[in-house]
Design a protein around this motif. Structure first.
Motif, PDB file in Angstrom:
ATOM      1  N   ILE A 225      32.046  49.530  50.338  1.00  0.00           N
ATOM      2  CA  ILE A 225      31.300  48.343  50.762  1.00  0.00           C
ATOM      3  C   ILE A 225      30.350  48.779  51.869  1.00  0.00           C
ATOM      4  N   CYS A 226      29.127  48.299  51.804  1.00  0.00           N
ATOM      5  CA  CYS A 226      28.151  48.540  52.870  1.00  0.00           C
ATOM      6  C   CYS A 226      27.363  47.258  53.022  1.00  0.00           C
ATOM      7  N   GLU A 227      27.469  46.636  54.189  1.00  0.00           N
ATOM      8  CA  GLU A 227      26.819  45.349  54.411  1.00  0.00           C
ATOM      9  C   GLU A 227      26.025  45.373  55.704  1.00  0.00           C
ATOM     10  N   ILE A 228      24.857  44.759  55.663  1.00  0.00           N
ATOM     11  CA  ILE A 228      24.035  44.604  56.858  1.00  0.00           C
ATOM     12  C   ILE A 228      24.505  43.344  57.566  1.00  0.00           C
TER      13      ILE A 228
ATOM     14  N   MET B  36      28.171  47.329  58.448  1.00  0.00           N
ATOM     15  CA  MET B  36      29.614  47.505  58.299  1.00  0.00           C
ATOM     16  C   MET B  36      29.841  48.287  57.013  1.00  0.00           C
ATOM     17  N   VAL B  37      30.583  49.376  57.135  1.00  0.00           N
ATOM     18  CA  VAL B  37      30.892  50.235  56.001  1.00  0.00           C
ATOM     19  C   VAL B  37      32.398  50.273  55.822  1.00  0.00           C
ATOM     20  N   ARG B  38      32.862  50.059  54.592  1.00  0.00           N
ATOM     21  CA  ARG B  38      34.288  50.228  54.301  1.00  0.00           C
ATOM     22  C   ARG B  38      34.431  51.508  53.495  1.00  0.00           C
ATOM     23  N   LEU B  39      35.268  52.396  54.004  1.00  0.00           N
ATOM     24  CA  LEU B  39      35.550  53.659  53.340  1.00  0.00           C
ATOM     25  C   LEU B  39      36.925  53.596  52.693  1.00  0.00           C
ATOM     26  N   GLU B  40      37.065  54.212  51.544  1.00  0.00           N
ATOM     27  CA  GLU B  40      38.371  54.449  50.934  1.00  0.00           C
ATOM     28  C   GLU B  40      38.385  55.901  50.515  1.00  0.00           C
TER      29      GLU B  40
ATOM     30  N   ARG C 194      31.517  43.856  42.377  1.00  0.00           N
ATOM     31  CA  ARG C 194      30.475  44.727  42.902  1.00  0.00           C
ATOM     32  C   ARG C 194      29.332  43.882  43.400  1.00  0.00           C
ATOM     33  N   SER C 195      28.795  44.266  44.526  1.00  0.00           N
ATOM     34  CA  SER C 195      27.651  43.551  45.075  1.00  0.00           C
ATOM     35  C   SER C 195      26.375  44.225  44.608  1.00  0.00           C
ATOM     36  N   SER C 196      25.521  43.487  43.934  1.00  0.00           N
ATOM     37  CA  SER C 196      24.277  44.074  43.430  1.00  0.00           C
ATOM     38  C   SER C 196      23.279  44.319  44.551  1.00  0.00           C
ATOM     39  N   ALA C 197      23.412  43.647  45.661  1.00  0.00           N
ATOM     40  CA  ALA C 197      22.455  43.814  46.754  1.00  0.00           C
ATOM     41  C   ALA C 197      22.493  45.244  47.302  1.00  0.00           C
TER      42      ALA C 197
END
Length: 153
Positions: A92-95, A103-107, A147-150
């Motif tokens: 996940i990567c969100e502005i 904000m980045v979510r790593l797995e 999944r987020s297309s943005a």
């Protein structure tokens, strides 16, 4: 991405070792045209990597972390976003608005890999600072399979 790109990505998702010739036959293009499309999809971040799954190794154990990123310039920080898209462990990567920019979510499979990714992010040109938090346990997770297309555009 057009319909042919979507078909190529779908076929590679099912089998990342499929040959250019086989893909070419499926999408009715030459092998060279398919190779060029795959290279472009990789450059654009639509294909961020290829994964190896070993039989009997599906423990599902991952180390999750949130990395909050402060960019030097919020309006001209596109290079940071492009680099984050190329890291396969970024799920996940969100502005964001407010104090943090991204904000980045790593797995990742290990704490060492999370640390390595964090170091890579901290060294990126355009990154001013980071704050990282490890996930201790998950109480609710409704994101699986979505999944987020943005982020992918």
């Amino acid at each position: 991405m057009d319909a042919i790109d979507e078909q190529i990505v779908a076929d590679l998702t099912r089998n990342a070792r499929v040959s250019y010739a086989e893909l070419a036959g499926r999408v009715l293009l030459s092998r060279n045209a398919v190779r060029q499309r795959i290279e472009r999809l990789e450059r654009q971040g639509h294909i961020a990597g290829y994964t190896i799954v070993r039989a009997g190794d599906d423990t599902g154990d991952v180390v999750s972390a949130l990395v909050f990123v402060y960019r030097q310039d919020r309006l001209r920080g596109g290079d940071v976003l492009a680099a984050l898209k190329r890291i396969p462990e970024v799920v996940i990567c969100e502005i964001l608005s407010g104090d943090f920019d991204i904000m980045v979510r790593l797995e990742a499979p290990s704490l060492e890999r999370v640390r390595g990714i964090w170091e890579d992010i901290a060294k990126m040109p355009g990154v001013l600072d980071t704050v990282t938090a490890l996930t201790l346990s998950s109480v609710v997770n409704r994101q699986r399979g979505r999944r987020s297309s943005a982020v992918e555009d």
